[in-house]
Every structure is written in structure tokens, then in C-alpha cells.
Write a protein that holds these residues in place. Structure first.
Motif, mmCIF file in Angstrom:
data_model
loop_
_atom_site.group_PDB
_atom_site.id
_atom_site.type_symbol
_atom_site.label_atom_id
_atom_site.label_comp_id
_atom_site.label_asym_id
_atom_site.label_seq_id
_atom_site.Cartn_x
_atom_site.Cartn_y
_atom_site.Cartn_z
ATOM 1 N N ALA A 225 2.637 -0.259 -3.126
ATOM 2 C CA ALA A 225 1.371 -0.945 -2.856
ATOM 3 C C ALA A 225 1.614 -2.257 -2.121
ATOM 4 C CB ALA A 225 0.630 -1.193 -4.168
ATOM 5 N N LEU A 226 2.650 -2.973 -2.523
ATOM 6 C CA LEU A 226 2.960 -4.259 -1.889
ATOM 7 C C LEU A 226 3.356 -4.075 -0.431
ATOM 8 C CD1 LEU A 226 3.310 -7.321 -2.373
ATOM 9 C CD2 LEU A 226 5.703 -6.857 -2.956
ATOM 10 N N ALA B 297 2.461 -1.628 1.558
ATOM 11 C CA ALA B 297 1.259 -1.270 2.313
ATOM 12 C C ALA B 297 0.394 -2.498 2.589
ATOM 13 C CB ALA B 297 0.460 -0.222 1.538
ATOM 14 N N GLU B 298 0.286 -3.365 1.601
ATOM 15 C CA GLU B 298 -0.520 -4.589 1.739
ATOM 16 C C GLU B 298 0.060 -5.512 2.801
ATOM 17 O OE1 GLU B 298 -0.888 -8.515 -1.000
ATOM 18 O OE2 GLU B 298 -1.382 -6.623 -2.001
ATOM 19 N N ARG B 299 1.359 -5.591 2.890
ATOM 20 C CA ARG B 299 2.027 -6.524 3.816
ATOM 21 C C ARG B 299 2.344 -5.898 5.173
ATOM 22 N NH1 ARG B 299 6.636 -9.600 0.135
ATOM 23 N NH2 ARG B 299 5.218 -10.700 -1.274
ATOM 24 N N GLY B 300 2.168 -4.598 5.311
ATOM 25 C CA GLY B 300 2.576 -3.936 6.536
ATOM 26 C C GLY B 300 4.086 -3.844 6.648
ATOM 27 N N HIS C 237 8.436 0.472 2.975
ATOM 28 C CA HIS C 237 8.920 0.738 1.628
ATOM 29 C C HIS C 237 10.215 1.539 1.716
ATOM 30 C CE1 HIS C 237 9.098 3.492 -1.972
ATOM 31 N NE2 HIS C 237 9.119 2.298 -2.540
#
Length: 306
Positions: free
Chosen positions: A118-119, A121-124, A127
Motif C-alpha cells: 500500500a505504501l 502504491a501511495e508513493r509511486g 514494491h
């Protein structure tokens, strides 16, 4: 591109360390990241850098996080490592010292990894999974290439299994060289034995919790590809106790002058704990996977608590 990992030494075990007279040790404890993880994680991070990614996020019990931090800093990338609460403060400090931002989330890897996804995805950001990705397995498979380049013959490969990424790489390396009949001896500690339980059940099993001190093996559910390969490639799944693993670490440090985590100790304990079962193998190869959590103080603590 030039790999970030080293072609590590292949050593013959000290006399008397194992029941067999000829045991070969692939010394990935000597990687710059302190463990084999740099082989696969380094490959993933290099691929991300080549695609223009500027930041990576990785959830880890410790070793993959340290490898990701090492690789990201070597390539000038920002890196955030998400550790579960079970990881020690010392491990967090070592990863932070490599320039990573270290966060804690969840009681086990599963929760930490969901947060990391999730992090990212939030930051672009990209992963990076610590054990479940084809490029990662390809990176780990290079250890077999290196052993064969030395001209050493072996009749089995002994490895610890956590999430299964190392196991997948070893099997892929063997199969790439036509060694489809060479068995892999897959070791887990009791309480972190998701592969063993899955093979017994005939399907993927999720452990309710990790109760072993070998937290580097702390994946509650093994990668699907690891289970698939273990059901198709000659594989012997075995377990040892925490005490077996830690005692093997001490014996190894005394004989080879190298310290490793109990996760690695599981593989090192196999030939002694399961001597009768493994006696038929005369020239086994042990992947000495290493681990950054080990220290003289922790080795003493593990020995007392196991």
C-alpha cells in the motif's frame, strides 16, 4: 548489467564438522549484505533502477531488507524497509545505518508486506517482494552456476526454507543445468515450517503464527511456486528444533570461524540431526545462507533460550 552480489567462496567443510567426509559449503554468509538475499533482491532492484524507478519499498524480517537497502543505496535510490514487530532493534539499526528509512508494522511478515504494498502504491515507488518473484528466483539460481563453474560434483543440495525464494532459485539452477534428479533437502525449524506442513497436507497451509526463534524463516505461508516445485522436483522436507539449529550455528562458528543465524543453522543441523536419513548422500552441498541478525551476544542468547 554487472550483478551486485559476489561470487562467494565454495569451501570444503572442516573435518569432523559433519558425519560425511566430503561436504561442500557455498558461503553466501560472506555476501556484502550478510546473506544470500542480495542475489535475488539485487536483481530486482537493478531492474527497477533500469526502468527509472527512484524509490523502492520492501517488507522483510531483516535480511531481504538489508539487501534491498544495500542495493538501493548502491544505485542511488531511496529505500523504505517495513519490518514486522518481531524483528529486533539491532536489525532495524543495521538497516537504518545503510541509509534506509525503517518502519514497523504488524505482528508478522504478512501484515508488514500488505502495508509495504500500500505504501509503495501511495508513493509511486516499486514494491520489492523478499521471496516471491521470478527475477528474484533467477538471481538466487546463480549460486548453482557458480558451484558448477568450480567443477565440484555434489549429490544433494541442503538449504533452509523460509518463504521459499532461495529454494526456488536452487531448483531452477539445477534444472537449467540438466540436474533434474539431484534432490534438494529443504530444512525448516519447528514453528516456521510452512513448507513441511503444506507438503503433508497436499496444499498450501498458512501457519497461525511463527513460534520459532529463527524469525528469518518466518513466512506463515510459503510461495506457491516453492510448493509447486517441491511437489515436482525431488525434494526431502525436514525439520529441526530451535536448539538443533542454534547448536549447529555454534559448531559452525567454532569450525569455520563464521557466524550465521539459526535460520541458516537449520540447514547446517540437517546432516547430524537426520544422519540416518541423509547417510546415502556422500557429497552434499550446503547453502550457507548467513543472516545479519547474528552477533556473539545473540548467539549466546539463542543458545540459552532454545
Amino acid at each position: 548489467m554487472k550483478p551486485l552480489h559476489l561470487d562467494t567462496p565454495l569451501l570444503r567443510a572442516a573435518p569432523g564438522l559433519f558425519p560425511q567426509a566430503e561436504v561442500w559449503l557455498k558461503m553466501d554468509a560472506l555476501q556484502p549484505s550478510g546473506s544470500f538475499k542480495l542475489r535475488g533482491v539485487g536483481r530486482l532492484v537493478q531492474e527497477a533502477a533500469a526502468e527509472g524507478v527512484r524509490e523502492i519499498v520492501c517488507a522483510s524480517g531483516g535480511n531481504a531488507g538489508f539487501a534491498a537497502a544495500y542495493a538501493a543505496r548502491a544505485l542511488g535510490m531511496a529505500v523504505t524497509i517495513v519490518l514486522p514487530e518481531t524483528s529486533s532493534p539491532a536489525v532495524a539499526e543495521k538497516i537504518a545505518a545503510r541509509g534506509a528509512s525503517v518502519l514497523r508494522h504488524g505482528a508478522a511478515f504478512d501484515e508488514a508486506n500488505a502495508f509495504a504494498i500500500a505504501l509503495a502504491a501511495e508513493r509511486g515507488a516499486r514494491h520489492v517482494h523478499p521471496f516471491d518473484h521470478p527475477l528474484l528466483w533467477k538471481g538466487h539460481s546463480t549460486l548453482i552456476d557458480e558451484v558448477l563453474a568450480e567443477g565440484v560434483e555434489f549429490d544433494a543440495v541442503i538449504t533452509a526454507v523460509g518463504g521459499g525464494g532461495l529454494y526456488c532459485g536452487i531448483v531452477q539452477g539445477l534444472q537449467r543445468h540438466g540436474l533434474n534428479e539431484v534432490p534438494v533437502i529443504a530444512l525448516e525449524t519447528l514453528g516456521a515450517d510452512s513448507l513441511s506442513r503444506s507438503l503433508q497436507a497436499g496444499e498450501a497451509v498458512t501457519l497461525p503464527a511463527i513460534t520459532s526463534i529463527a524469525t528469518s524463516l518466518g513466512a506463515r505461508r510459503v510461495a506457491a511456486e516453492a510448493l509447486r516445485l517441491a511437489q515436482s522436483h525431488p525434494t526431502l522436507s525436514l525439520t529441526v528444533s530451535d536448539r538443533d539449529a542454534t547448536q549447529a550455528c555454534v559448531r559452525f562458528a567454532d569450525a569455520m570461524r563464521v557466524m550465521v543465524e539459526p535460520a541458516c543453522g537449520a540447514a547446517l543441523a540437517a546432516l547430524s540431526v537426520h544422519e540416518a536419513t541423509l547417510a546415502r548422500f556422500k557429497r552434499p552441498l550446503i547453502e550457507v545462507c548467513g543472516g545479519i541478525a547474528v552477533s556473539t551476544a545473540m548467539l549466546a542468547t539463542w543458545t540459552m533460550s532454545a
